[in-house]
Design a protein around this motif. Structure first.
Motif, PDB file in Angstrom:
ATOM      1  N   ALA A  87       9.809  -0.308  -3.805  1.00  0.00           N
ATOM      2  CA  ALA A  87       8.791   0.324  -4.649  1.00  0.00           C
ATOM      3  C   ALA A  87       9.055   1.820  -4.800  1.00  0.00           C
ATOM      4  N   GLU A  88       9.539   2.461  -3.737  1.00  0.00           N
ATOM      5  CA  GLU A  88       9.825   3.894  -3.807  1.00  0.00           C
ATOM      6  C   GLU A  88      10.967   4.187  -4.771  1.00  0.00           C
ATOM      7  N   LEU A  89      11.973   3.322  -4.812  1.00  0.00           N
ATOM      8  CA  LEU A  89      13.068   3.510  -5.766  1.00  0.00           C
ATOM      9  C   LEU A  89      12.590   3.318  -7.200  1.00  0.00           C
ATOM     10  N   LEU A  90      11.681   2.379  -7.414  1.00  0.00           N
ATOM     11  CA  LEU A  90      11.074   2.231  -8.738  1.00  0.00           C
ATOM     12  C   LEU A  90      10.263   3.479  -9.096  1.00  0.00           C
ATOM     13  N   ALA A  91       9.564   4.029  -8.120  1.00  0.00           N
ATOM     14  CA  ALA A  91       8.797   5.252  -8.361  1.00  0.00           C
ATOM     15  C   ALA A  91       9.718   6.394  -8.772  1.00  0.00           C
ATOM     16  N   ALA A  92      10.851   6.535  -8.088  1.00  0.00           N
ATOM     17  CA  ALA A  92      11.806   7.588  -8.435  1.00  0.00           C
ATOM     18  C   ALA A  92      12.336   7.393  -9.858  1.00  0.00           C
ATOM     19  N   HIS A  93      12.586   6.135 -10.229  1.00  0.00           N
ATOM     20  CA  HIS A  93      13.085   5.831 -11.574  1.00  0.00           C
ATOM     21  C   HIS A  93      12.060   6.218 -12.639  1.00  0.00           C
ATOM     22  N   TRP A  94      10.823   5.757 -12.470  1.00  0.00           N
ATOM     23  CA  TRP A  94       9.788   6.061 -13.458  1.00  0.00           C
ATOM     24  C   TRP A  94       9.445   7.551 -13.479  1.00  0.00           C
TER      25      TRP A  94
ATOM     26  N   GLN B 185       0.816  -1.215   0.000  1.00  0.00           N
ATOM     27  CA  GLN B 185       0.000   0.000   0.000  1.00  0.00           C
ATOM     28  C   GLN B 185       0.849   1.265   0.000  1.00  0.00           C
ATOM     29  N   LEU B 186       1.940   1.260   0.768  1.00  0.00           N
ATOM     30  CA  LEU B 186       2.832   2.418   0.780  1.00  0.00           C
ATOM     31  C   LEU B 186       3.529   2.565  -0.566  1.00  0.00           C
ATOM     32  N   GLY B 187       3.906   1.430  -1.168  1.00  0.00           N
ATOM     33  CA  GLY B 187       4.513   1.484  -2.489  1.00  0.00           C
ATOM     34  C   GLY B 187       3.564   2.033  -3.536  1.00  0.00           C
ATOM     35  N   VAL B 188       2.311   1.608  -3.469  1.00  0.00           N
ATOM     36  CA  VAL B 188       1.294   2.120  -4.395  1.00  0.00           C
ATOM     37  C   VAL B 188       1.164   3.626  -4.258  1.00  0.00           C
ATOM     38  N   GLN B 189       1.180   4.113  -3.034  1.00  0.00           N
ATOM     39  CA  GLN B 189       1.025   5.554  -2.830  1.00  0.00           C
ATOM     40  C   GLN B 189       2.166   6.329  -3.478  1.00  0.00           C
ATOM     41  N   ALA B 190       3.407   5.841  -3.322  1.00  0.00           N
ATOM     42  CA  ALA B 190       4.553   6.514  -3.932  1.00  0.00           C
ATOM     43  C   ALA B 190       4.457   6.495  -5.457  1.00  0.00           C
TER      44      ALA B 190
ATOM     45  N   ALA C 211      -5.848 -12.256 -16.248  1.00  0.00           N
ATOM     46  CA  ALA C 211      -6.347 -12.981 -17.415  1.00  0.00           C
ATOM     47  C   ALA C 211      -6.670 -12.048 -18.577  1.00  0.00           C
ATOM     48  N   VAL C 212      -6.834 -10.747 -18.317  1.00  0.00           N
ATOM     49  CA  VAL C 212      -7.273  -9.826 -19.368  1.00  0.00           C
ATOM     50  C   VAL C 212      -6.346  -8.621 -19.524  1.00  0.00           C
ATOM     51  N   SER C 213      -5.142  -8.689 -18.955  1.00  0.00           N
ATOM     52  CA  SER C 213      -4.229  -7.551 -19.046  1.00  0.00           C
ATOM     53  C   SER C 213      -2.787  -8.039 -19.083  1.00  0.00           C
ATOM     54  N   GLU C 214      -1.889  -7.123 -19.396  1.00  0.00           N
ATOM     55  CA  GLU C 214      -0.452  -7.409 -19.319  1.00  0.00           C
ATOM     56  C   GLU C 214      -0.030  -7.208 -17.859  1.00  0.00           C
ATOM     57  N   TYR C 215      -0.296  -8.222 -17.065  1.00  0.00           N
ATOM     58  CA  TYR C 215      -0.184  -8.112 -15.607  1.00  0.00           C
ATOM     59  C   TYR C 215       1.274  -8.183 -15.177  1.00  0.00           C
ATOM     60  N   ARG C 216       1.697  -7.183 -14.401  1.00  0.00           N
ATOM     61  CA  ARG C 216       3.052  -7.132 -13.857  1.00  0.00           C
ATOM     62  C   ARG C 216       2.946  -6.942 -12.343  1.00  0.00           C
ATOM     63  N   ALA C 217       3.691  -7.756 -11.612  1.00  0.00           N
ATOM     64  CA  ALA C 217       3.575  -7.745 -10.146  1.00  0.00           C
ATOM     65  C   ALA C 217       4.928  -7.547  -9.481  1.00  0.00           C
ATOM     66  N   LEU C 218       4.964  -6.637  -8.528  1.00  0.00           N
ATOM     67  CA  LEU C 218       6.088  -6.537  -7.593  1.00  0.00           C
ATOM     68  C   LEU C 218       5.651  -7.330  -6.370  1.00  0.00           C
ATOM     69  N   LEU C 219       6.280  -8.485  -6.170  1.00  0.00           N
ATOM     70  CA  LEU C 219       5.830  -9.448  -5.166  1.00  0.00           C
ATOM     71  C   LEU C 219       6.738  -9.386  -3.938  1.00  0.00           C
ATOM     72  N   PHE C 220       6.198  -8.934  -2.817  1.00  0.00           N
ATOM     73  CA  PHE C 220       6.943  -8.945  -1.560  1.00  0.00           C
ATOM     74  C   PHE C 220       6.854 -10.364  -0.997  1.00  0.00           C
ATOM     75  N   ALA C 221       7.985 -11.041  -0.971  1.00  0.00           N
ATOM     76  CA  ALA C 221       8.010 -12.477  -0.690  1.00  0.00           C
ATOM     77  C   ALA C 221       7.770 -12.764   0.794  1.00  0.00           C
ATOM     78  N   GLY C 222       7.342 -14.014   1.052  1.00  0.00           N
ATOM     79  CA  GLY C 222       7.203 -14.455   2.433  1.00  0.00           C
ATOM     80  C   GLY C 222       5.863 -15.059   2.773  1.00  0.00           C
TER      81      GLY C 222
END
Length: 333
Positions: free
Chosen positions: A313-320, A220-225, A251-262
C-alpha cells in the motif's frame, strides 16, 4: 514532504530491517524486564497514536492468543486499565502524539512499570520510561513514519515473546531478515506491478483496504500512508466483516479493494464484490476473481506477512503521490 523522499524512505526499509535484526541478535532490548516485574502482569496496556496504535492493536491481539491480558488503547482515552503494580504500560512514540501519550502516562508513572519505544530518546515521552527501547528506524525524510511503524511492530512482537507469547513465525531477528528480503522484493519489482495495480484500483470513490482481523493493521497502516501522502480517500475494512459493512458501499460506488489475502472469507468477499461490479488487487496470495496478485518472498509466513504487506500500500501511495505532484507542476506550468 514529497513523493521522491517517501520512495527513498521505502527503499531504505530492507537495510534498516537488517540493521535492527543485527542489533536484536546481539542484545535484548528487554533484558531489564525480569528486574522490573515481580510477576506476570495482570494487564498489559499498549498505547500509541495513529499508525503506532494500529501496531499496538496487532501486538495486543497476538499477546491475547497466549493468554496475556493485553489491550491496545487510544492514548486520548479518558481511562483504561487501572494504574498499579499489576499493570505494565507500553507506549509507542513514532512520529507524533506526544501530547496524548504524555497526558495518559501521567496517570501511570511511578505507579506502573512503563516501557517506551521511540527513536526520540531525548523527547518528552522517553522521560516516562523505566525501559527505553530505540526503534532504530533512522531519519525518515518524507515525514511519513513508515519504517518507524514497521520497527515498532517488530519490537512489540519481541516483547510479546519475552512475556510468553512467541511470534508465530519463530525468532524475531530471523523474521526480520526474511521481512527485509520480502520488502526488497516488493520495492525492486515495483516498476512492474505498481502501475498495473494502480490502474486496476483507480476510482473516483477512493480505495478500500481489506485485511483479516489478525492483520487488520496492514490495512490501517496502508490507509494512513494513502491519506497522508497522495491524500487519497482510503478506508480500512476487516475481511469477514466486509460482507456486512462495506458491501453496501460497493453497491453504490465504483468500489476498488486492495485485498490482503489469507482470510477464510476471501472467497465470499470476492464473490460479492464481483456481483457488484467491483474490482480488487490481492496481496500476499492468489484470490480467484482478483485483477492481479502481488506476491513476495515468504508471504506464507504469518510474521513476514504482518511486517511486510503494508509496503504494498505504501508503494501505491508513493506512485499516486508522484502522479499528483506531476499533475500539479503541469497545471502550474
Amino acid at each position: 514532504m514529497s513523493a521522491e523522499l517517501f520512495a527513498a524512505d521505502l527503499a531504505g526499509k530492507p537495510d534498516a530491517l537488517t540493521a535492527l535484526a543485527d542489533r536484536l541478535a546481539r542484545a535484548d532490548p528487554y533484558r531489564a524486564l525480569p528486574a522490573l516485574l515481580d510477576d506476570e502482569p495482570a494487564g498489559i496496556l499498549l498505547l500509541g497514536v495513529g499508525g503506532a496504535r494500529h501496531a499496538c492493536a496487532a501486538a495486543a491481539a497476538r499477546m491475547r492468543l497466549a493468554g496475556l491480558g493485553a489491550v491496545a488503547e487510544y492514548a486520548s482515552a479518558q481511562g483504561s486499565l487501572p494504574p498499579g503494580p499489576g499493570t505494565l504500560v507500553v507506549a509507542v512514540a513514532a512520529g507524533g502524539g506526544d501530547r496524548e501519550l504524555c497526558t495518559i502516562l501521567d496517570t501511570y508513572v511511578e505507579r506502573s512499570a512503563v516501557i517506551v519505544l521511540t527513536d526520540a530518546v531525548e523527547g518528552p515521552v522517553a522521560r516516562y520510561a523505566d525501559i527505553l527501547v530505540p526503534l532504530l528506524a533512522g531519519t525518515e525524510h518524507s515525514g511519513l513514519s513508515c519504517r518507524s511503524f514497521q520497527h515498532a511492530l517488530a519490537l512489540l512482537l519481541l516483547l510479546g515473546y519475552r512475556l510468553g507469547a512467541p511470534p508465530q513465525g519463530g525468532d524475531v531477528s530471523v523474521s526480520l531478515r526474511r521481512c527485509a528480503n520480502a520488502t526488497a522484493g516488493l520495492v525492486e519489482q515495483a516498476p512492474q506491478w505498481v502501475p498495473r495495480a494502480a490502474a486496476a484500483l483507480d476510482s473516483p470513490d477512493g480505495v478500500h483496504l481489506v485485511a483479516p482481523a489478525e492483520r487488520l493493521c496492514s490495512a490501517q497502516l496502508g490507509v494512513q500512508a494513502l491519506r497522508q501522502g497522495p491524500v487519497v480517500a482510503a478506508h480500512a475494512a476487516e475481511s469477514g466483516e466486509w460482507s456486512h459493512t462495506d458491501r453496501h458501499l460497493a453497491a453504490v460506488s465504483e468500489y476498488r479493494a486492495l485485498l490482503f489475502a489469507g482470510s477464510h472469507y476471501d472467497e465470499r468477499t470476492m464473490e460479492h464484490l464481483l456481483q457488484l461490479r467491483g474490482r480488487a488487487v490481492a496481496v500476499g496470495g492468489d484470490v480467484a476473481g482478483a485483477e492481479m496478485s502481488v506476491r513476495y518472498p515468504g508471504d506464507g509466513d504469518p510474521d513476514v506477512s504482518l511486517l511486510t504487506e503494508p509496503v504494498a500500500a505504501e508503494l501505491l501511495a508513493a506512485h499516486w503521490w508522484g502522479e499528483r505532484e506531476r499533475s500539479g507542476r503541469a497545471a502550474a506550468g
